[in-house]
Design a protein around this motif. Structure first.
Motif, PDB file in Angstrom:
ATOM      1  N   MET A   1       0.838  -1.180   0.000  1.00  0.00           N
ATOM      2  CA  MET A   1       0.000   0.000   0.000  1.00  0.00           C
ATOM      3  C   MET A   1       0.882   1.241   0.000  1.00  0.00           C
ATOM      4  N   VAL A   2       0.515   2.198  -0.772  1.00  0.00           N
ATOM      5  CA  VAL A   2       1.275   3.431  -0.931  1.00  0.00           C
ATOM      6  C   VAL A   2       0.701   4.496   0.000  1.00  0.00           C
ATOM      7  N   SER A   3       1.582   5.175   0.722  1.00  0.00           N
ATOM      8  CA  SER A   3       1.129   6.231   1.635  1.00  0.00           C
ATOM      9  C   SER A   3       0.697   7.468   0.833  1.00  0.00           C
ATOM     10  N   ARG A   4      -0.046   8.339   1.487  1.00  0.00           N
ATOM     11  CA  ARG A   4      -0.500   9.565   0.818  1.00  0.00           C
ATOM     12  C   ARG A   4       0.681  10.437   0.399  1.00  0.00           C
ATOM     13  N   ALA A   5       1.699  10.511   1.240  1.00  0.00           N
ATOM     14  CA  ALA A   5       2.875  11.318   0.920  1.00  0.00           C
ATOM     15  C   ALA A   5       3.600  10.736  -0.298  1.00  0.00           C
ATOM     16  N   LEU A   7       2.270   8.888  -2.590  1.00  0.00           N
ATOM     17  CA  LEU A   7       1.373   9.064  -3.731  1.00  0.00           C
ATOM     18  C   LEU A   7       1.517  10.473  -4.314  1.00  0.00           C
ATOM     19  N   ALA A   8       1.598  11.464  -3.445  1.00  0.00           N
ATOM     20  CA  ALA A   8       1.777  12.844  -3.904  1.00  0.00           C
ATOM     21  C   ALA A   8       3.114  12.998  -4.632  1.00  0.00           C
ATOM     22  N   LYS A   9       4.166  12.373  -4.113  1.00  0.00           N
ATOM     23  CA  LYS A   9       5.470  12.415  -4.783  1.00  0.00           C
ATOM     24  C   LYS A   9       5.392  11.736  -6.140  1.00  0.00           C
ATOM     25  N   PHE A  10       4.715  10.595  -6.195  1.00  0.00           N
ATOM     26  CA  PHE A  10       4.551   9.875  -7.453  1.00  0.00           C
ATOM     27  C   PHE A  10       3.823  10.745  -8.476  1.00  0.00           C
ATOM     28  N   GLN A  11       2.755  11.408  -8.046  1.00  0.00           N
ATOM     29  CA  GLN A  11       2.000  12.277  -8.950  1.00  0.00           C
ATOM     30  C   GLN A  11       2.890  13.410  -9.468  1.00  0.00           C
ATOM     31  N   LYS A  21      -1.251  15.280 -15.439  1.00  0.00           N
ATOM     32  CA  LYS A  21      -1.667  15.246 -14.038  1.00  0.00           C
ATOM     33  C   LYS A  21      -2.582  14.053 -13.839  1.00  0.00           C
ATOM     34  N   LEU A  22      -2.219  13.223 -12.891  1.00  0.00           N
ATOM     35  CA  LEU A  22      -3.012  12.034 -12.585  1.00  0.00           C
ATOM     36  C   LEU A  22      -3.980  12.314 -11.450  1.00  0.00           C
ATOM     37  N   ASP A  23      -5.202  11.805 -11.572  1.00  0.00           N
ATOM     38  CA  ASP A  23      -6.112  11.875 -10.440  1.00  0.00           C
ATOM     39  C   ASP A  23      -5.617  10.861  -9.398  1.00  0.00           C
ATOM     40  N   GLU A  24      -6.114  10.989  -8.193  1.00  0.00           N
ATOM     41  CA  GLU A  24      -5.615  10.172  -7.088  1.00  0.00           C
ATOM     42  C   GLU A  24      -5.812   8.672  -7.324  1.00  0.00           C
ATOM     43  N   GLN A  25      -6.939   8.275  -7.869  1.00  0.00           N
ATOM     44  CA  GLN A  25      -7.221   6.854  -8.105  1.00  0.00           C
ATOM     45  C   GLN A  25      -6.257   6.263  -9.135  1.00  0.00           C
ATOM     46  N   THR A  26      -6.056   6.965 -10.225  1.00  0.00           N
ATOM     47  CA  THR A  26      -5.148   6.481 -11.270  1.00  0.00           C
ATOM     48  C   THR A  26      -3.717   6.430 -10.748  1.00  0.00           C
ATOM     49  N   ALA A  27      -3.308   7.465 -10.030  1.00  0.00           N
ATOM     50  CA  ALA A  27      -1.959   7.497  -9.466  1.00  0.00           C
ATOM     51  C   ALA A  27      -1.764   6.346  -8.491  1.00  0.00           C
ATOM     52  N   TYR A  28      -2.775   6.071  -7.692  1.00  0.00           N
ATOM     53  CA  TYR A  28      -2.694   4.973  -6.730  1.00  0.00           C
ATOM     54  C   TYR A  28      -2.509   3.631  -7.446  1.00  0.00           C
ATOM     55  N   GLU A  29      -3.274   3.422  -8.504  1.00  0.00           N
ATOM     56  CA  GLU A  29      -3.163   2.168  -9.257  1.00  0.00           C
ATOM     57  C   GLU A  29      -1.788   2.028  -9.909  1.00  0.00           C
TER      58      GLU A  29
END
Length: 64
Positions: A1-5, A7-11, A21-29
């Motif tokens: 599982m990826v943390s929110r922090a 995920l933000a770095k990944f985006q 720009k990726l939405d949160e769901q796509t970035a999470y996947e």
């Protein structure tokens, strides 16, 4: 599982590299897919390499 922090770095990195720009769901996947790929490619080999190294390394004896 990826943390929110993470995920933000990944985006942010994805946007810098691809201009999208990726939405949160796509970035999470995508981030989870990347983590799973890393685990499947690198982690099993690390265990095998460690075990091979231990078998091929002579044990040290106390030579006083």
């Amino acid at each position: 599982m990826v943390s929110r922090a993470s995920l933000a770095k990944f985006q942010h990195i994805y946007f810098q590299e691809h201009g999208i720009k990726l939405d949160e769901q796509t970035a999470y996947e995508l981030a989870n897919n990347l983590v799973n790929l890393y685990r499947s490619v690198y982690l099993p080999d690390a265990k095998n390499i460690s075990q091979k190294y231990e078998k091929n390394t002579p044990t040290q004896t106390n030579q006083s």
